[in-house]
Design a protein around this motif. Structure first.
Motif, PDB file in Angstrom:
ATOM      1  N   PHE A 152      -4.966  -8.255  -0.656  1.00  0.00           N
ATOM      2  CA  PHE A 152      -4.424  -7.402   0.364  1.00  0.00           C
ATOM      3  C   PHE A 152      -3.653  -6.013  -0.007  1.00  0.00           C
ATOM      4  O   PHE A 152      -3.808  -5.758  -1.255  1.00  0.00           O
ATOM      5  CB  PHE A 152      -3.335  -8.359   1.111  1.00  0.00           C
ATOM      6  N   ILE A 153      -3.202  -5.540   1.070  1.00  0.00           N
ATOM      7  CA  ILE A 153      -2.733  -4.129   0.580  1.00  0.00           C
ATOM      8  C   ILE A 153      -1.053  -4.122   1.049  1.00  0.00           C
ATOM      9  O   ILE A 153      -0.826  -4.648   2.164  1.00  0.00           O
ATOM     10  CB  ILE A 153      -3.162  -2.808   1.162  1.00  0.00           C
ATOM     11  N   TYR A 154      -0.090  -3.755   0.170  1.00  0.00           N
ATOM     12  CA  TYR A 154       1.190  -4.137   0.661  1.00  0.00           C
ATOM     13  C   TYR A 154       2.190  -2.699   0.298  1.00  0.00           C
ATOM     14  O   TYR A 154       2.163  -2.036  -0.460  1.00  0.00           O
ATOM     15  CB  TYR A 154       1.955  -5.151  -0.493  1.00  0.00           C
ATOM     16  N   PHE A 155       2.928  -2.387   1.592  1.00  0.00           N
ATOM     17  CA  PHE A 155       3.855  -1.219   1.361  1.00  0.00           C
ATOM     18  C   PHE A 155       5.219  -1.692   2.191  1.00  0.00           C
ATOM     19  O   PHE A 155       5.135  -2.586   2.920  1.00  0.00           O
ATOM     20  CB  PHE A 155       3.365  -0.163   2.169  1.00  0.00           C
ATOM     21  N   GLU A 156       6.515  -0.840   1.688  1.00  0.00           N
ATOM     22  CA  GLU A 156       7.525  -0.886   2.466  1.00  0.00           C
ATOM     23  C   GLU A 156       7.653   0.579   3.546  1.00  0.00           C
ATOM     24  O   GLU A 156       7.031   1.672   3.093  1.00  0.00           O
ATOM     25  CB  GLU A 156       8.564  -0.626   1.373  1.00  0.00           C
ATOM     26  N   LEU A 183       0.149  -5.506   4.775  1.00  0.00           N
ATOM     27  CA  LEU A 183       1.270  -6.261   4.805  1.00  0.00           C
ATOM     28  C   LEU A 183       2.450  -5.083   4.711  1.00  0.00           C
ATOM     29  O   LEU A 183       2.203  -4.449   3.575  1.00  0.00           O
ATOM     30  CB  LEU A 183       1.472  -7.436   3.670  1.00  0.00           C
ATOM     31  N   MET A 184       3.462  -5.082   5.554  1.00  0.00           N
ATOM     32  CA  MET A 184       4.370  -4.204   5.539  1.00  0.00           C
ATOM     33  C   MET A 184       5.773  -4.730   5.458  1.00  0.00           C
ATOM     34  O   MET A 184       5.900  -5.478   6.240  1.00  0.00           O
ATOM     35  CB  MET A 184       4.283  -3.282   6.700  1.00  0.00           C
ATOM     36  N   ASP A 185       6.437  -4.283   4.572  1.00  0.00           N
ATOM     37  CA  ASP A 185       8.024  -4.676   4.584  1.00  0.00           C
ATOM     38  C   ASP A 185       8.736  -3.808   5.355  1.00  0.00           C
ATOM     39  O   ASP A 185       8.965  -2.629   5.100  1.00  0.00           O
ATOM     40  CB  ASP A 185       8.505  -4.855   3.191  1.00  0.00           C
ATOM     41  N   ASN A 186       9.139  -4.144   6.611  1.00  0.00           N
ATOM     42  CA  ASN A 186       9.867  -3.173   7.460  1.00  0.00           C
ATOM     43  C   ASN A 186      11.181  -3.362   7.523  1.00  0.00           C
ATOM     44  O   ASN A 186      11.918  -2.862   8.554  1.00  0.00           O
ATOM     45  CB  ASN A 186       9.192  -3.610   8.980  1.00  0.00           C
TER      46      ASN A 186
END
Ligand code: PLP
Length: 419
Positions: A152-156, A183-186
């Motif tokens: 997966f790819i993950y960013f804020e 996946l985004m940390d929003n």
């Protein structure tokens, strides 16, 4: 004739997701403080255990108050379902762990909240999992960091505390071209500023502890699924059973069944209740947070004691244009960082504040301050701190909803004191 009407966001935060239970007309869900739930027959409990009914069994599995918050978050982010857990870190850990096996890799933006950075770079490493960190603006590095082992790819959405804003659409395209979910940390943007699913993200994570709860009264987290990613067999062979049984809820069911239940990351129902009360005023608070943060940034820019200001609302900020587009002109969030001459000046500034609270949190309606280098990042080595731009001269400010004159007065008098 039936009138179709969809609420705008300011109404949705108040009225979105009417609770599934009637609860005798209560306008807020009761705090169902019960470790377990009675079942009328053995057949009923057996049916519930096999997933054929959505009844509650035991608080570690599900809870009616938590479910009400799940419904609300699903509505606010525009997903197909949510899982409420005990903290933002529990949400991140559960979501990532349910996708990872020993030997796997994932790609993450390098601008991360401190505990997320430790989880990805130290804790996962112990289990044979590799994270490849890339700059949020460097799409070529992102592409070349992906390989057969990537899951997966993950960013804020807004990096904490770097304050960079990645281009979610571009990243989601790259993820999907490679059969990967984004996946985004929003947490810092909240659905008020940004709904990452609309830009192609597949999973959204929040620390509800921050702006969603909004009053520094409850810790919590949530994982929300867009339900659009199809978990291709070549990269996700372990999804077969979940896809067969749960269809578009495959990911959420895996997070819940494999990790939430067995790691015991249960949210206390009181915290869901407090978070739901907070969400009622999310739009109002975010409007004020973003306006106050913008004015604070401009005020700080004018002060001779301040060496630099890092806020994406400033035209000179590298993420300004992207933030304008992504957040649709609603602002750039409530947090900023700024620099004084050195650590000594930062300590003096903090010690001389009169109204602003000095503590380790953000997103409270009160203005909060911290010196990250000497607190949250104290255990980080110098090279890593440098890489993350955590410098001794940096102050992080989570701008609250107080009267702007009072925020400037307090900052001003503390800056006077360091001259
Ligand atoms: C962006 C971000 N994600 C996750 C977390 C972790 O949240 P919690 O403290 O609720 O575990 C934080 C906490 O500050 C955060 O800022």
């Amino acid at each position: 004739m039936k009138m179709e009407h969809s609420y705008k966001f300011n109404t949705e935060v108040v009225h979105g997701a009417r609770f599934p239970e009637d609860w005798q007309g209560a306008t807020l869900p009761p705090i169902v403080q019960s470790a377990s739930h009675r079942h009328p027959t053995a057949e009923n409990l057996s049916r519930t255990f096999s997933g054929k009914t959505a009844d509650h069994i035991y608080m570690r599995l599900t809870n009616p108050t938590n479910r009400a918050l799940e419904e609300k978050m699903t509505a606010l982010e525009g997903g197909i379902g949510s899982l409420v857990v005990s903290s933002g870190m529990a949400a991140i850990t559960n979501a990532c762990m349910s996708l990872l096996r020993s030997g796997d890799e994932f790609v993450s933006g390098s601008s991360l909240f401190m505990s997320t950075y430790i989880l990805f770079n130290k804790i996962f490493k112990k289990y044979g999992i590799t994270v490849r960190m890339v700059d949020s603006t460097d799409m070529d590095s992102l592409k070349s960091a992906i390989n057969d082992k990537t899951r997966f790819i993950y960013f804020e959405t807004i990096g904490n505390p770097a304050m960079d804003i990645p281009d979610i659409k571009k990243i989601a395209d790259i993820a999907h071209q490679n059969g990967l979910p984004l996946l985004m940390d929003n947490t810092l943007a909240t659905p008020y500023l940004c709904r990452p699913f609309e830009s192609g993200a597949d999973v959204v994570i929040h620390s509800t502890t921050k702006y969603l709860s909004g009053h520094g009264a409850a810790v919590g987290g949530v994982v929300i699924d867009a339900g659009k990613f199809d978990w291709p067999e070549n990269r996700f062979p372990d999804f077969e059973v979940y896809k067969k049984e749960k269809g578009e809820r495959a990911f959420l069911d895996k997070v819940w069944r494999e990790h939430h239940i067995n790691f015991g990351t249960t949210q206390a129902p009181l915290h869901s209740y407090l978070t739901l009360i907070g969400i009622d005023t999310l739009a109002l608070r975010m409007e004020r947070h973003t306006a106050n943060a913008m004015m604070t940034a401009l005020y700080l820019m004018q002060r001779p004691e301040v060496e630099w200001v890092n806020y994406p609302g400033l035209k000179s900020h590298p993420s300004h244009e992207n933030g304008l587009e992504l957040f649709g002109g609603k602002g750039f969030g409530g947090m900023l960082t700024f620099g004084l001459k050195n650590q000594e000046k930062c300590f003096k500034f903090i010690n001389n504040l009169k109204m602003i609270y000095h503590l380790a949190n953000l997103g409270d309606c009160k203005t909060l301050v911290i010196h990250p280098y000497s607190s949250q990042y104290i255990s980080f080595d110098e090279t890593t701190r440098e890489k993350l731009s955590i410098t001794p001269d940096m102050i992080r400010l989570s701008v609250g909803i107080e009267d702007m004159g009072d925020i400037c007065w307090d900052i001003g008098q503390a800056l006077d004191s360091i001259a």
